[in-house]
Structure formats: C-alpha cells, structure tokens
Scaffold this motif. Structure first.
Motif, PDB file in Angstrom:
ATOM      1  N   MET A 140       0.547  -1.246   0.021  1.00 12.86           N
ATOM      2  CA  MET A 140      -0.139  -0.001   0.130  1.00 12.86           C
ATOM      3  C   MET A 140       0.920   1.191  -0.152  1.00 12.86           C
ATOM      4  SD  MET A 140      -3.003  -0.913   2.766  1.00 12.86           S
ATOM      5  CE  MET A 140      -4.266   0.177   2.326  1.00 12.86           C
ATOM      6  N   ARG A 141       0.331   2.229  -0.821  1.00 10.44           N
ATOM      7  CA  ARG A 141       1.205   3.400  -0.744  1.00 10.44           C
ATOM      8  C   ARG A 141       0.365   4.775  -0.375  1.00 10.44           C
ATOM      9  NH1 ARG A 141       6.305   3.930  -2.288  1.00 10.44           N
ATOM     10  NH2 ARG A 141       5.977   6.088  -3.040  1.00 10.44           N
ATOM     11  N   LEU A 142       1.060   5.624   0.015  1.00 10.28           N
ATOM     12  CA  LEU A 142       0.222   6.869   0.326  1.00 10.28           C
ATOM     13  C   LEU A 142       0.270   7.793  -0.844  1.00 10.28           C
ATOM     14  CD1 LEU A 142      -1.306   8.128   2.760  1.00 10.28           C
ATOM     15  CD2 LEU A 142       0.573   9.208   3.303  1.00 10.28           C
ATOM     16  N   SER A 143      -1.109   8.312  -1.295  1.00  4.86           N
ATOM     17  CA  SER A 143      -0.887   9.222  -2.344  1.00  4.86           C
ATOM     18  C   SER A 143      -0.154  10.662  -2.018  1.00  4.86           C
ATOM     19  CB  SER A 143      -2.247   9.305  -3.131  1.00  4.86           C
ATOM     20  OG  SER A 143      -2.906  10.074  -2.345  1.00  4.86           O
ATOM     21  N   PHE A 144       0.322  11.172  -3.272  1.00  2.87           N
ATOM     22  CA  PHE A 144       0.952  12.439  -2.991  1.00  2.87           C
ATOM     23  C   PHE A 144      -0.271  13.700  -2.483  1.00  2.87           C
ATOM     24  CE2 PHE A 144       2.573  16.718  -4.348  1.00  2.87           C
ATOM     25  CZ  PHE A 144       3.914  16.675  -3.484  1.00  2.87           C
ATOM     26  N   GLY A 145      -1.376  13.487  -2.773  1.00  4.68           N
ATOM     27  CA  GLY A 145      -2.322  14.498  -2.329  1.00  4.68           C
ATOM     28  C   GLY A 145      -2.499  14.309  -0.697  1.00  4.68           C
ATOM     29  N   ARG A 146      -2.827  13.000  -0.437  1.00  2.04           N
ATOM     30  CA  ARG A 146      -2.910  12.710   0.835  1.00  2.04           C
ATOM     31  C   ARG A 146      -1.818  12.986   1.905  1.00  2.04           C
ATOM     32  NH1 ARG A 146      -5.043   6.755   1.809  1.00  2.04           N
ATOM     33  NH2 ARG A 146      -5.406   7.237   3.433  1.00  2.04           N
ATOM     34  N   LEU A 147      -0.570  12.823   1.392  1.00  5.54           N
ATOM     35  CA  LEU A 147       0.484  13.129   2.017  1.00  5.54           C
ATOM     36  C   LEU A 147       0.727  14.633   2.248  1.00  5.54           C
ATOM     37  CD1 LEU A 147       4.034  11.612   1.745  1.00  5.54           C
ATOM     38  CD2 LEU A 147       3.987  14.068   1.431  1.00  5.54           C
ATOM     39  N   LEU A 148       0.355  15.479   1.372  1.00  3.38           N
ATOM     40  CA  LEU A 148       0.407  16.898   1.363  1.00  3.38           C
ATOM     41  C   LEU A 148      -0.903  17.368   2.489  1.00  3.38           C
ATOM     42  CD1 LEU A 148       0.614  18.785  -2.004  1.00  3.38           C
ATOM     43  CD2 LEU A 148       2.066  18.926  -0.175  1.00  3.38           C
ATOM     44  N   PHE A 182       0.381  16.412   5.869  1.00  3.71           N
ATOM     45  CA  PHE A 182       1.626  17.460   6.236  1.00  3.71           C
ATOM     46  C   PHE A 182       1.048  18.796   6.764  1.00  3.71           C
ATOM     47  CE2 PHE A 182       4.465  20.879   4.617  1.00  3.71           C
ATOM     48  CZ  PHE A 182       5.502  20.794   5.544  1.00  3.71           C
ATOM     49  N   TRP A 183       0.303  19.288   5.753  1.00  2.00           N
ATOM     50  CA  TRP A 183      -0.329  20.512   6.160  1.00  2.00           C
ATOM     51  C   TRP A 183      -1.078  20.789   7.286  1.00  2.00           C
ATOM     52  CZ3 TRP A 183      -0.220  25.525   5.204  1.00  2.00           C
ATOM     53  CH2 TRP A 183      -1.392  26.263   5.338  1.00  2.00           C
ATOM     54  N   HIS A 184      -1.969  19.568   7.750  1.00  8.31           N
ATOM     55  CA  HIS A 184      -2.621  19.816   8.978  1.00  8.31           C
ATOM     56  C   HIS A 184      -1.727  19.735  10.334  1.00  8.31           C
ATOM     57  CE1 HIS A 184      -6.296  19.540   6.648  1.00  8.31           C
ATOM     58  NE2 HIS A 184      -6.859  19.883   7.630  1.00  8.31           N
ATOM     59  N   SER A 185      -0.436  18.726   9.760  1.00  4.66           N
ATOM     60  CA  SER A 185       0.502  18.379  10.999  1.00  4.66           C
ATOM     61  C   SER A 185       1.262  19.825  11.480  1.00  4.66           C
ATOM     62  CB  SER A 185       1.568  17.453  10.544  1.00  4.66           C
ATOM     63  OG  SER A 185       2.555  18.137   9.740  1.00  4.66           O
ATOM     64  N   LEU A 186       1.021  20.709  10.688  1.00  3.57           N
ATOM     65  CA  LEU A 186       1.714  22.116  10.999  1.00  3.57           C
ATOM     66  C   LEU A 186       0.686  22.844  12.108  1.00  3.57           C
ATOM     67  CD1 LEU A 186       2.680  23.513   7.501  1.00  3.57           C
ATOM     68  CD2 LEU A 186       4.190  22.411   9.159  1.00  3.57           C
ATOM     69  N   MET A 208      -4.693  18.288  25.523  1.00  4.03           N
ATOM     70  CA  MET A 208      -3.299  18.495  24.982  1.00  4.03           C
ATOM     71  C   MET A 208      -3.419  18.659  23.491  1.00  4.03           C
ATOM     72  SD  MET A 208      -0.703  16.544  27.255  1.00  4.03           S
ATOM     73  CE  MET A 208      -0.066  17.406  28.734  1.00  4.03           C
ATOM     74  N   GLN A 209      -3.041  17.882  22.525  1.00  3.32           N
ATOM     75  CA  GLN A 209      -2.929  18.133  21.137  1.00  3.32           C
ATOM     76  C   GLN A 209      -4.034  17.346  20.547  1.00  3.32           C
ATOM     77  OE1 GLN A 209       0.932  16.074  20.379  1.00  3.32           O
ATOM     78  NE2 GLN A 209       1.787  18.102  20.905  1.00  3.32           N
ATOM     79  N   SER A 210      -5.148  16.989  21.490  1.00  6.07           N
ATOM     80  CA  SER A 210      -5.998  15.788  21.106  1.00  6.07           C
ATOM     81  C   SER A 210      -6.872  16.645  19.649  1.00  6.07           C
ATOM     82  CB  SER A 210      -7.390  15.821  21.956  1.00  6.07           C
ATOM     83  OG  SER A 210      -8.235  15.196  21.685  1.00  6.07           O
ATOM     84  N   MET A 211      -7.167  17.659  19.738  1.00  6.06           N
ATOM     85  CA  MET A 211      -7.952  18.331  18.360  1.00  6.06           C
ATOM     86  C   MET A 211      -7.254  18.390  17.103  1.00  6.06           C
ATOM     87  SD  MET A 211     -10.937  21.135  19.381  1.00  6.06           S
ATOM     88  CE  MET A 211      -9.980  22.226  20.645  1.00  6.06           C
ATOM     89  N   GLY A 212      -5.846  18.694  17.484  1.00  3.75           N
ATOM     90  CA  GLY A 212      -5.005  18.780  16.507  1.00  3.75           C
ATOM     91  C   GLY A 212      -4.494  17.434  15.842  1.00  3.75           C
ATOM     92  N   PHE A 213      -4.415  16.483  16.557  1.00  4.13           N
ATOM     93  CA  PHE A 213      -4.294  14.973  16.160  1.00  4.13           C
ATOM     94  C   PHE A 213      -5.319  14.669  15.271  1.00  4.13           C
ATOM     95  CE2 PHE A 213      -4.926  10.416  17.118  1.00  4.13           C
ATOM     96  CZ  PHE A 213      -3.846  10.320  16.285  1.00  4.13           C
ATOM     97  N   LEU A 214      -6.644  14.925  15.716  1.00  9.80           N
ATOM     98  CA  LEU A 214      -7.738  14.510  15.241  1.00  9.80           C
ATOM     99  C   LEU A 214      -8.002  15.192  13.806  1.00  9.80           C
ATOM    100  CD1 LEU A 214     -10.439  14.197  18.159  1.00  9.80           C
ATOM    101  CD2 LEU A 214      -9.194  12.273  16.943  1.00  9.80           C
ATOM    102  N   SER A 215      -7.683  16.417  13.809  1.00 10.65           N
ATOM    103  CA  SER A 215      -7.964  17.182  12.391  1.00 10.65           C
ATOM    104  C   SER A 215      -6.687  16.439  11.654  1.00 10.65           C
ATOM    105  CB  SER A 215      -7.396  18.621  12.626  1.00 10.65           C
ATOM    106  OG  SER A 215      -8.049  19.194  13.472  1.00 10.65           O
ATOM    107  N   ASP A 216      -5.343  16.085  11.819  1.00  9.28           N
ATOM    108  CA  ASP A 216      -4.625  15.650  10.921  1.00  9.28           C
ATOM    109  C   ASP A 216      -5.187  14.304  10.613  1.00  9.28           C
ATOM    110  OD1 ASP A 216      -2.274  15.887   9.436  1.00  9.28           O
ATOM    111  OD2 ASP A 216      -0.771  15.397  11.410  1.00  9.28           O
ATOM    112  N   LEU A 217      -5.562  13.475  11.393  1.00  2.41           N
ATOM    113  CA  LEU A 217      -5.773  11.882  11.277  1.00  2.41           C
ATOM    114  C   LEU A 217      -7.251  12.245  10.122  1.00  2.41           C
ATOM    115  CD1 LEU A 217      -5.315   9.262  11.843  1.00  2.41           C
ATOM    116  CD2 LEU A 217      -7.006   9.211  13.969  1.00  2.41           C
TER     117      LEU A 217
END
Lengths: 214, 230
Positions: free
Chosen positions: B1-9, B12-16, B27-36
C-alpha cells in the motif's frame, strides 16, 4: 513603524511558537534580525536577539511544562529598544528594553497558561458538537494571536511614549554581553557538557582562544 | 500500500497546526484528530471522532510518524478502535521522548548557539544558517515521518531504535559542546569579561540545582537592575 503595527507583527510571528508550524522564526535571534531590519539596524537587532537567545537557551517546552516565554522576550526587547531609542539615550533604552523583555517573558508564560485554559473551553465545545472540530481547532490560532497582541501592545505603546529621565539606570552593550554570555555558557554547559563531550568542549575552547589571539 | 501525494500533502499541512488548540485536559487532541481525519477521509470522520478523542500529546515534529501509521490502520480496516487506541498510547509517549531529546534538548539549542556565534561575528549569516539547517531536519521528520509511518504501520515504533536518531543526537551534542567552548571567544575581549566566570558559575549552580526557570529569569532581571543602578 509605530507600536500598533509592531504589535500586530509580533503577534503574527509569535504564532510560530506553537500554534503554527514551529519553524523557529519566533526564536529571539530571528525576530531580532527581522525587527532590526525593519528599523534599519540589522546588526544591533541581531546582537540584542542573540543576547536574549542566550538567556533563554535552556527553556525547554517539555510535556506540560511552560517555561518563561523566551520568544516573546526577544520580540519585546528588540521592539522596545528601537521604539525607546526615538526619544531616549542608548544606555537608558537598552536598560529599559531588557527589563521589559524579561518581565514580558514572565507575563507571557502566565498568559500562555490562560490561553491554554481558554482552549479547554474550545475542546469541551468540540466534545459536545463534533461537527465543530475544525472551527474549534482553528480558533486556537486566534487565541494565540490575541495573547501576543495583549502582551505586546501595552509594552510597545509604553515604549513609544515614555521619555526616561536622566537619573534612570542604564547599561552598556558590554554589560549586557557579559550577562548574556554568562547565562548562555551556563545553559550550554548544562545542556551539552557530559563526560563524553568534555573533549569537544576543550576543542571549542582552544579554537575560541585561537580566534581571539589571531 | 502506498500513500498518494495528495493525502501526504494534506496530512503534512494539518500537522503544521498540531498544537494550535493545545489545552491542559486534551493537549494536542484536536490537532491530532484534524490531522488524522484529513488523512483518513471524511467518510470515517464520525467513527474516528467517537473513538479517538482522548488525551493526545507527543512531540509536534514526530506526530507525522504516528499519524502515518494510524492512517494505514484505518485504510486496512483490520484493527479495532481499541487496538488503535493502545498503539496511540504507546506511540505518543515513545515519540514524545525521542523528539524532545532530539529536537528540544539537542538540535535546537546547538543550532541556536551556532546562530548566536555566527550572528555576532558575521551578522545575518547566523540567523539564516539556523533557519536553513533546523528546518531541513524539522521538515525531513515531518514529511518522511508520514511515509515511514504509513509504510511500516505499527512497526514504526521500532524506527526509534534506528541508529540515525542516536547518531544525529550524538553529533549535535558534540557540536553543542564545541560551540559552548567557542562561546568563550565572544567573552575574551577585556578584563571586565572576567566577570563572566563567577556569573557562569552562579547560573550553573541554579541550573544544576533545578531552580525554576522563572526564578532564574528573575535573578537575571535583578542582576540587570543592580548593574544598571551601580
């Protein structure tokens, strides 16, 4: 540049501390460079930023610990210095800017606790309204920005308006350097010097001496 | 399985923004959930929000490894929410301590020391050097972390045993020690700089005895006030 614009800029930069990206732009040496460039004296901006950086080199945001806000201290010290310089002598401006920066770092740390407590309300709102995840999460940017603005605006307005009397204490660039290097050395020794790295410390010390002598 | 470039981006964007809404109970719960959710997709959003909204806290740069592995678990659909929760509990503490040691305790202070020394001698070269080198490491972990997490799945935790983490830390510890020695060169300009020795000893004692950071800043403030008045 007036106090309001500088405060807005500072509040935007301070988002980098934890709310957005954490690229290191909010570190005092970087903010010193940016603010120094805006006021037309990059070298002194870098110098002031570097001294504040040395003071806060050991402030590590690990776990729940919220150390004094070194990033805000950098913005306040450099910004206040350039605003104070309009109407005051070099020594008075430097003294007051450093004092404001150090006091600002402590107030900044306290404000950060309040912001995080306010974010708790955003979290509870999200728990009751799951569809609000992105809104509640993004609101954190606003609370971080407002924290910066609440911290910088009064200090910068004060710095822009105040005329320091001659009897007021003042410090020289050398004095600030002595204090900065002392605490910087203590911080760096504490962080890096162990039995296995002593040899590297000696190499650095010898290279430093060679630089000074030659 | 590979992660598409779009999903990776997207991840990455949400991880910022992982720490944007940091609060004490979650703590970072909402940030983590948004990223996930950004990585997994909106169709599984309600399931994720119902089952994974507990406390979450890790190093902000290392979160990518965890999100990558969790997205993989949701893509495969074999793991239960409870199993994913257990993985998250272990992974967040492991990556937090590795990230704190690598970035907060070693890499960042060493590069800041370098920036200070270069900045005072050569001006703008110092800050630029810091920003470039620091962000190479920072963005490497943010981006590669997502891919590694996705490719390795839950085995991503074993990456922490990888030699590269230890090696980078050791290199920057040595660099930090060299730079600490070099910092003396800034002080060796005149007799008044002999004051650096007792002041360094004083601050060292405070740090070794683990005085609170606020107390140390207050002592610096008092020192400035005393010197200013004298």
């Amino acid at each position: 540049m007036n106090a309001i614009i500088l405060s807005l800029l500072g509040a935007a930069i301070i988002l980098d501390k934890y709310a957005l990206g954490e690229f290191g732009i909010s570190q005092p040496i970087i903010t010193g460079t940016i603010i120094g460039a805006i006021f037309g004296d990059v070298w002194f901006g870098i110098f002031l930023g570097a001294m504040v950086q040395l003071v806060f080199l050991g402030g590590l945001p690990i776990g729940r610990d919220i150390p004094p806000d070194g990033q805000s201290a950098g913005i306040i010290t450099v910004g206040s210095y350039f605003l104070l310089r309009n109407f005051n002598s070099f020594g008075h401006s430097l003294f007051l800017a450093v004092v404001l920066g150090l006091v600002g770092s402590i107030i900044g740390g306290i404000l950060e606790i309040y912001v995080r407590k306010f974010n708790e309300k955003l979290y509870h709102r999200f728990v009751h309204h799951e569809e609000c995840l992105y809104i509640c999460h993004t609101m954190g940017l606003l609370t971080a920005f407002i924290r910066g603005l609440c911290l910088f605006l009064p200090l910068f307005v004060f710095s822009q308006l105040i005329g320091v009397p001659d009897v007021f204490p003042q410090i020289t660039k050398e004095t600030l350097m002595i204090i900065g290097i002392s605490i910087g050395l203590a911080n760096s020794f504490y962080l890096f010097v162990k039995i296995k790295t002593v040899v590297y410390l000696l190499i650095g010390g010898i290279c430093g001496l060679a630089l000074v002598v030659f | 399985m590979r992660l598409s470039f779009g999903r990776l981006l997207k991840i990455f964007w949400h991880s910022l923004f992982i720490q944007t809404s940091w609060s004490f109970p979650s703590m970072q719960s909402m940030g983590f959930l948004s990223d996930l959710v950004a990585g997994v997709g909106e169709d599984k959003k309600s399931e994720i929000l119902k089952t994974q909204r507990g406390l979450f806290n890790t190093h902000p740069y290392m979160v990518s490894y965890i999100v990558g592995a969790t997205v993989r678990a949701y893509d495969e659909g074999r793991a239960s929410a409870e199993e994913i929760g257990k993985f998250l509990a272990v992974a967040q503490t492991s990556f937090a301590s590795a990230g704190d040691l690598l970035f907060w305790r070693t890499l960042r202070p060493a590069l800041l020391l370098l920036a200070v020394i270069l900045g005072i001698h050569f001006g703008i070269v110092g800050p630029i050097t810091f920003l470039v080198i620091y962000n190479i490491f920072h963005l490497f972990h943010r981006i590669k972390g997502i891919n590694d997490g996705y490719n390795l799945g839950w085995d991503v935790i074993y990456l922490l045993k990888d030699r590269r983490f230890k090696m980078v830390r050791e290199i920057f510890e040595a660099a930090g020690a060299v730079l600490s020695g070099l910092l003396f060169s800034l002080a060796a300009f005149g007799v008044s700089y002999l004051l650096v020795i007792p002041l360094t000893a004083l601050f060292m004692i405070m740090l070794v005895r683990r005085y609170s950071a606020v107390l140390i800043i207050i002592s610096v403030l008092l020192l400035v006030l005393i010197i200013g008045m004298v």
